[in-house]
Design a protein around this motif. Structure first.
Motif, PDB file in Angstrom:
ATOM      1  N   ASN A  64      27.428  37.654 -79.175  1.00 16.37           N
ATOM      2  CA  ASN A  64      26.217  37.540 -78.356  1.00 16.37           C
ATOM      3  C   ASN A  64      26.357  36.507 -77.249  1.00 16.37           C
ATOM      4  OD1 ASN A  64      25.005  39.487 -79.896  1.00 16.37           O
ATOM      5  ND2 ASN A  64      23.525  38.132 -80.891  1.00 16.37           N
ATOM      6  N   ALA A  65      27.176  35.479 -77.473  1.00 13.56           N
ATOM      7  CA  ALA A  65      27.333  34.446 -76.444  1.00 13.56           C
ATOM      8  C   ALA A  65      27.832  35.057 -75.141  1.00 13.56           C
ATOM      9  CB  ALA A  65      28.292  33.359 -76.933  1.00 13.56           C
ATOM     10  N   LYS A  66      28.658  36.076 -75.249  1.00 20.81           N
ATOM     11  CA  LYS A  66      29.184  36.722 -74.039  1.00 20.81           C
ATOM     12  C   LYS A  66      28.085  37.494 -73.318  1.00 20.81           C
ATOM     13  CE  LYS A  66      33.952  36.790 -75.548  1.00 20.81           C
ATOM     14  NZ  LYS A  66      35.197  37.551 -75.740  1.00 20.81           N
ATOM     15  N   TYR A  67      27.174  38.084 -74.074  1.00 25.52           N
ATOM     16  CA  TYR A  67      26.041  38.773 -73.442  1.00 25.52           C
ATOM     17  C   TYR A  67      25.134  37.764 -72.738  1.00 25.52           C
ATOM     18  CZ  TYR A  67      21.439  40.906 -73.014  1.00 25.52           C
ATOM     19  OH  TYR A  67      20.217  41.332 -72.538  1.00 25.52           O
ATOM     20  N   PHE A  68      24.802  36.683 -73.425  1.00 26.52           N
ATOM     21  CA  PHE A  68      23.894  35.698 -72.822  1.00 26.52           C
ATOM     22  C   PHE A  68      24.509  35.086 -71.562  1.00 26.52           C
ATOM     23  CE2 PHE A  68      22.445  35.181 -77.413  1.00 26.52           C
ATOM     24  CZ  PHE A  68      21.346  36.005 -77.248  1.00 26.52           C
TER      25      PHE A  68
END
Length: 317
Positions: free
Chosen positions: A215-219
């Motif tokens: 998810n860090a990559k999406y955010f």
């Protein structure tokens, strides 16, 4: 209402998913099975993928091969119409550059307009099976931005042959793809975002991301988009892992990373049943964090994962 309007009207995170048309010779029952398993979660829309014809090589006498064109899946327009007629759920067929001429694209859009289907997802599409690099069809579109321009022109009544007609009563609305880990052919993420913004500025109403497992990559991707002025909804694309070999297959095909913590848990599994459970648990955790951060919609890639997607949906909706 368009997909973009539906997204804006939601006051909580909504649900959508993507389907593949069945292989040639199979019935649509597998498609209906997936929808029947997931319709209770009130999908905002259903995406239907599109696929190019492929070249196949058949053995002939004297050790020679004959090249033939084969279509492995039925047309996306027909599948979309069948789903809309049966379920009354908004459908969003993919329109791709790969394997199609501009004329074929125009006729597909004319058919969709006739059927009352006015939302599409515009994509470049994949390389032909044996091509190392993407090659557009002769008189085809090179990039998704070219599809955007073609749809815009058709929306105003401008046809490829120069004919001018009244604009469609309901113009097409469309989304485009985004890549939190960058498109495989982009030199860097900033360059990838430059072209994504071009598509949004030209009229794309929302972005659906490639699948990701961190998810860090999406955010970070969303923050980068907002920083350069991309304001449209950015829909996260998720997929529950269901098979041990997807640990290597998904990164190879879709150019995504699998976090080591997730990969470690998959490697501990004794069989694919255990892999499915780990995949569901990881996807639930992803989904809950994304919902806590207020994403407008979760979009699931259901390929070979209908039952797992259902378990995720049961846990979060």
């Amino acid at each position: 209402m368009s997909v973009a309007d539906l997204i804006k009207a939601e006051d909580k995170t909504a649900f959508s998913f993507e389907l593949l048309p069945p292989l040639k010779g199979n019935s649509i029952d597998k498609v209906f099975y997936t929808i029947d398993q997931l319709k209770e979660f009130n999908p905002l829309y259903i995406n239907i993928t599109s696929h190019r014809d492929e070249m196949v090589y058949k053995d002939v006498k004297s050790g020679l091969f004959e090249r033939r064109v084969a279509r492995k899946r039925p047309g996306t327009v027909a599948v979309a119409a069948s789903i809309q007629h049966r379920y009354g759920i908004k459908v969003v067929p993919h329109i791709i550059c790969s394997g199609f001429t501009k004329s074929e694209t125009e006729y597909a859009l004319i058919d969709l307009n006739f059927l009352g289907i006015h939302d599409v997802l515009l994509l470049r599409g994949d390389n032909a099976h044996r091509d190392k690099y993407f090659k557009p069809e002769e008189e085809g579109n090179n990039y998704a931005i070219d599809l955007v321009h073609q749809v815009n022109e058709l929306n105003t009544g401008q046809f490829l042959d120069g004919t001018l007609l009244d604009a469609f009563e309901t113009p097409f609305g469309y989304g485009v793809a985004g890549y939190p880990e960058k498109h495989e052919e982009a030199p860097n993420l900033d360059s990838d975002l430059f072209w994504l913004k071009k598509k949004v500025d030209a009229g794309a109403e929302y972005i659906v991301t490639q699948m990701f497992f961190d998810n860090a990559k999406y955010f970070d991707f969303v923050d980068r988009c907002r920083a350069i002025g991309i304001k449209v909804p950015i829909i996260p694309g998720l997929k529950p892992i269901t098979l041990m070999n997807q640990l290597t297959v998904l990164p190879k095909i879709f150019h995504v990373d699998i976090p080591e913590a997730f990969a470690h848990e998959i490697r501990k599994c004794k069989d694919n049943d255990e892999v499915k459970q780990v995949g569901v648990e990881w996807c639930i955790q992803q989904s809950k964090e994304l919902m806590d951060r207020g994403v407008p919609l979760l979009h699931f890639y259901t390929m070979m994962a209908t039952n797992s997607t259902r378990k995720v949906a049961e846990a979060i909706f």
